[in-house]
Write a protein that holds these residues in place. Sequence first.
Motif, PDB file in Angstrom:
ATOM      1  N   PHE A   1       0.827  -1.380   0.002  1.00 11.74           N
ATOM      2  CA  PHE A   1       0.007  -0.003   0.017  1.00 11.74           C
ATOM      3  C   PHE A   1       0.723   1.329   0.029  1.00 11.74           C
ATOM      4  O   PHE A   1       0.239   2.398   0.249  1.00 11.74           O
ATOM      5  CB  PHE A   1      -0.856  -0.070   1.295  1.00 11.74           C
ATOM      6  CG  PHE A   1      -1.875  -1.294   1.267  1.00 11.74           C
ATOM      7  CD1 PHE A   1      -3.033  -1.061   0.180  1.00 11.74           C
ATOM      8  CD2 PHE A   1      -1.459  -2.263   2.146  1.00 11.74           C
ATOM      9  CE1 PHE A   1      -3.958  -2.172   0.411  1.00 11.74           C
ATOM     10  CE2 PHE A   1      -2.635  -3.323   2.082  1.00 11.74           C
ATOM     11  CZ  PHE A   1      -3.758  -3.270   1.228  1.00 11.74           C
TER      12      PHE A   1
ATOM     13  N   ILE B   1      -7.180   2.517   0.719  1.00 11.64           N
ATOM     14  CA  ILE B   1      -6.260   3.077   1.652  1.00 11.64           C
ATOM     15  C   ILE B   1      -7.223   4.007   2.480  1.00 11.64           C
ATOM     16  O   ILE B   1      -7.325   5.191   1.767  1.00 11.64           O
ATOM     17  CB  ILE B   1      -5.121   3.755   1.177  1.00 11.64           C
ATOM     18  CG1 ILE B   1      -4.219   2.938   0.506  1.00 11.64           C
ATOM     19  CG2 ILE B   1      -4.177   4.290   2.526  1.00 11.64           C
ATOM     20  CD1 ILE B   1      -2.816   3.169  -0.050  1.00 11.64           C
TER      21      ILE B   1
ATOM     22  N   TYR C   1      -3.604   3.495   9.368  1.00 12.58           N
ATOM     23  CA  TYR C   1      -4.398   3.388   8.355  1.00 12.58           C
ATOM     24  C   TYR C   1      -5.274   2.133   8.538  1.00 12.58           C
ATOM     25  O   TYR C   1      -4.805   1.249   9.149  1.00 12.58           O
ATOM     26  CB  TYR C   1      -3.460   3.351   7.164  1.00 12.58           C
ATOM     27  CG  TYR C   1      -2.369   4.242   6.698  1.00 12.58           C
ATOM     28  CD1 TYR C   1      -3.064   5.289   6.044  1.00 12.58           C
ATOM     29  CD2 TYR C   1      -1.171   4.508   7.458  1.00 12.58           C
ATOM     30  CE1 TYR C   1      -2.071   6.244   5.650  1.00 12.58           C
ATOM     31  CE2 TYR C   1      -0.547   5.795   7.384  1.00 12.58           C
ATOM     32  CZ  TYR C   1      -0.939   6.432   6.197  1.00 12.58           C
ATOM     33  OH  TYR C   1       0.035   7.692   6.020  1.00 12.58           O
TER      34      TYR C   1
ATOM     35  N   CYS D   1      -6.684  -0.380   5.426  1.00  8.99           N
ATOM     36  CA  CYS D   1      -6.412  -0.727   4.031  1.00  8.99           C
ATOM     37  C   CYS D   1      -7.442  -1.886   3.909  1.00  8.99           C
ATOM     38  O   CYS D   1      -7.442  -2.721   4.613  1.00  8.99           O
ATOM     39  CB  CYS D   1      -4.997  -0.866   3.882  1.00  8.99           C
ATOM     40  SG  CYS D   1      -3.930   0.295   4.182  1.00  8.99           S
TER      41      CYS D   1
END
Length: 1273
Positions: free
Chosen positions: A294, A343, A329, A331
């Motif tokens: 990512f 994301i 984050y 994801c």
Amino acid sequence: MWLSPEEVLLARALWLTERANPFFVLQRRKGHGGGGGLAGLLVGTLDVVLDSSARVAPYRILHQTQDSQVYWTIACGTSRREITGHWEWLEVNLLQTLSVFENEEDVTTFIKGKVQGILAEENKNKEAKEDEDSGKFKEAELKMGKLFGMPEVEKLVNYYSCSYWKGRVPRQGWVYLSVNHLCFYSFLLGKEVRLVIRWVDVTQLEKNATLLFPECIKVSTRDREHYLSMFLNINETFKLMEQLANIAMRQLLDNEGFCEDKCLPKPKKSLRNVSALKRDLDARAKNERYRSTFQLPKDERLDGHTECTLWTPFNKTHIMGQMFVSNNYICFSSREEDVCSLIIPLREVTIVEKADSSSVLPSPLSISTKNKMTFLFANLKDRDFLVQRISDFLQRTPSRRRYSKTGQQSPNSTGPEGFPGPWDMSATGLAAASPGAASDNGQTAHRDDTAPTATRALMAIFRKESPEELNPKMAKEKMKEESWNIHFFEFGRGVCMYRTSKTRDLVLKGMPESLRGELWLLFSGAQNEMVTHPGYYSDLVQESMGKCNLATEEIERDLHRSMPEHPAFQNEMGIAALRRVLTAYAFRNPNIGYCQAMNIVTSVLLLYCNEEEAFWLLIALCERMLPDYYNTRVVGALVDQGVFEDLTRDHLPLLYEWMQELGVISTISLSWFLTLFLSVMPFESAVMVVDCFFYEGIKVIFQVSLAVLEANMEKLLSCSDEGEAMTILGRYLDNVCNKQSTSPPIPHLHALLTNGNDIPPQIDIFELIKSSYEKFGTIRADAIEQMRFKQRLKVIQTLEDTAKRSVVRAILTDTAFSIEELEELYVLFKAKHMMSCYWGGSSSAADRHDLSQPYLEQYRIDAEQFRELFVALSPWTCGPHSQVLASRMFRLLDLNRDSLISFKEFVTGLSGMYHGDLIEKLKMLYKLHLPPALWPEEESALEAAHYFTEDPLADVSHATYLLSDMDFLLSCGDSDANVGGEGSGLPVRDGNGNGNGNGKQRKDEKAASQDYRYHLRMWAREKEDPKENIKELTKMNQEQFIEMCKTLYNLFSEDPAEAELYQAIATVATLLLQIGEVGKQFSSPAARRPNSDGDHQGWSVRGEDGACTPEAALVGGVRPPPRAGGESEGAGDAARAQVEGARPAERAAREREASAAQLLSDEEARDDTSMSSYSMVSSGSLPCEDISEDTVLVGCEQAAPPEGVPRQAGNVDAAWSISFEQILASVLTEPALVGFFEKRGEVGPKVAKCKSQRAMERQVSSSSDQELSPTSG
């Protein structure tokens, strides 16, 4: 160790009783130690194969009672000494107490309670970390340390059962994988196999399957290949080996050793036989894959992942995949590649809520963001726990807000370690907006006026507008922009955009120039880092402004070579922006600093981004997307060059074989990778490759490179040499054009140089990229990473070998060692350095391995490591005295006084001992007994001055005006009038003992420098001159001469001609003592006292009655004692006795005093009448406590001080001294000594012995422990 009592039913099965009493039995495991016969061999084999704990602890103590058949284990031991300690404690502390019990059950209860109490006391202060590893794993760690002699700091990661193929015979045993070593042990019917391989020595590690070795792992070193097979889980084992080898390569590359993660969360349940280090490495591997997938910052840590579905509004369906949650984050990645990825930065999240479950949508979770997007996840197995984790991370997300691109506010998080903390927005202003965002809303974020950051991309400033606004190219560009706007509307814009196969199709069709900077930031992940670190770039620019170093000099040199054909870099504005970005990055990452090709890439980034955005894109390139590309040795580019060769062999085998013969692949591909084709293609075309690179990563560069080779295959196969092949490829790349570019064509300098008479056809860049995806699109990122690992081992080990050859070539002319000997010494030296890196040392790894230094200076060792090598390799074997001699040699070779020795300094000293002639070896020995070699501790000049100012009478300097042998004889034969006159070379003294002329001048200078600065300057000036001959060597005082005699006696202790050498050195030492004694009579102030008549009628020396007589100067002064008879033997024995009897503490004090005394001036010694008295002992005023009772005294006598009274510094005979010339002349009179020092040594046997010792060091056995005498009771 003490054990929690456990029942044992068959106490004597497989165990032998060695001691016993009514309550306890001490037993030894069969097969351990001597004896045992066939049964012992079988038991030992079973213990190894079944990983029995008895292999670690072959001794145990059992508790027994007479009427019971049940035994209780209460203690075990790895050695006889350990188990003996427990046994003796039981006999001393418990036997009497147990005898008073009448009930055997009470005895057992008491013993069990006592042992449990001991265990509780031992474990009371233990750290909690020790409980992380299971008991079985701790046993394995102890076993590894015992079998291979590893220190406690060497941590075991995991161990596996396997077979090691020795020849064609498999040896079943266990492989132990530690942080720095691969170890294997097998015991089969009395035959042991031990294997120890350092990870830094591994050159190849691969998993393969052959008929002979089914599903095996091959571990290759420079010497041989090793095969391990029959693993229960070969994939897990090989993956762990890869990780450990990677850590070792990183250590070789940039000194980045392994550091255990202290913040690793504890597992919910105890994992059997899995260490904390193994969990740490598994977590690192998962984090690396997560960040790479990512494009997340390097400090992001994966917290967990789970299966789920994601509702995609653009096609109204649920997509199966995995959700990943980390500290910043959330994801998502679809199960099928390229279907969808997502994301969601937590800084953008506003609401996380659990929706109502249904049969169609079980366990749904809704996440809303600030840009009005809502993401719906379902089929979550543990939704409540997931929501709690996300809520925890949201609470940790800082609430500081800043203006975003759309004018809304969003939270920011502070940076990781190394970045600034919470930022005061009112003081520094806000970060600039991206070009794409500014075009949407027409707003630009406010900035501090002092920040030197550009607010626009250079392309927007220096773009030449086309006169025809609606030409076909501009219409095509408008269509691209509209396509991307439709995509943004359907899939979202910004970091939270749904990324699908349609996104990739738009990238392949080309990014519009107005959106290129924004999309580069988005797909590379640089936008996340820039948003979370506001003001960081401005800070770096201000910090680096006006500072100069090697990186800034190289940057200035290359600034005007960066795209000089583009108008943006033909003026100071573009050049200044490029300078600021490159300099800021050099200060951020000094390990990389600046590397050629960074200027070309950065100049292109500045065309489409402002300065701050270009800076963060450069960080993403250098530190994540192209790792190790831009360091001093471009290791990353060389690794990918090797990967490219492997891909060429797999996809274009015919062309690969031909180009290997020509050697073209390694030549052409380096510039392709380093500059992403920007230096070999026209600018408009190369930018399209960069577009795809930021979206797909390095696989695009491999695909395009293979497509270029495939398009020119026929021409390349007909080439006859390397130059012709490079010309074909160069002209092909020069004619790759971008027919859709709206910018005016920029002349390509490379094309001007390679263009010929025949104009080749143009190649459309879009067709080339499309062809690369169609023909080579099957290349996967994980396959590239696997090939990268293989090539990284090869490249780094090749660079290490190249460095070794460079060092050997550079030092070959300065030493007499052969190339092979120097290479062997380099390997040993480097191995000692590497051991200190992972097992600790007196200095940090960064100090010992400085990559900015030339190869000769990169690897360095400290005093402790030098002593170990010196003792192992030195031809001067001095027994226990070798450690002292090694310390002196270290101080002598450490010219820059940084307490570290480079390989060149090490070999220089070793070469002098092995291949020097008589004078060189004697001079080295002589200097080893003078400061700074004799100085136990380093003192600065100010400390020395302070020391002398406090107590100037505590020590004295040795005399400077000493006669050589010839001068002495001439002066004794001359008349009294000539003594001290012009012919003698001695200063003429007046009635007060001072020189007339120069003496008065020097006295005036001395009076003007009360703080001794004059003398310190003179001393420093002498030390600055490295080219000294034997006449310039400092004279040796009495203390230093005694130390040298001790060294010589120890030096001869293992020589075959020991007796003859002792006789010779006794003769020489006695002669030199007499010479020094006579010489001091002509330099001592007492010897120069005027007689009763007030004039000088010769040099007066005290006789035995205390009177000063001229004739006393020649009493036994210059004649050596006879070589035969009891007197010389007694003198030799006495000298040897006084050498060996010196006390170390007093010796160290004398060394310090003697070295410090050299800084005092001769005038002070002559002016101080309190130092005129001296005494003569054994022809040389030897210290009294160093002389044995049977020492033969020559010359004047002096009574020894009372026993137990320490000798003070004032008792040192300051006037006594000897020169190197006198020592050399005396040694030349003894053939035995001449032969010893003229003898050349061979370092080869020492090196071989050192290697074998390194292997045997790890095979520590307890057989040397104290033996037990079996008793019965």
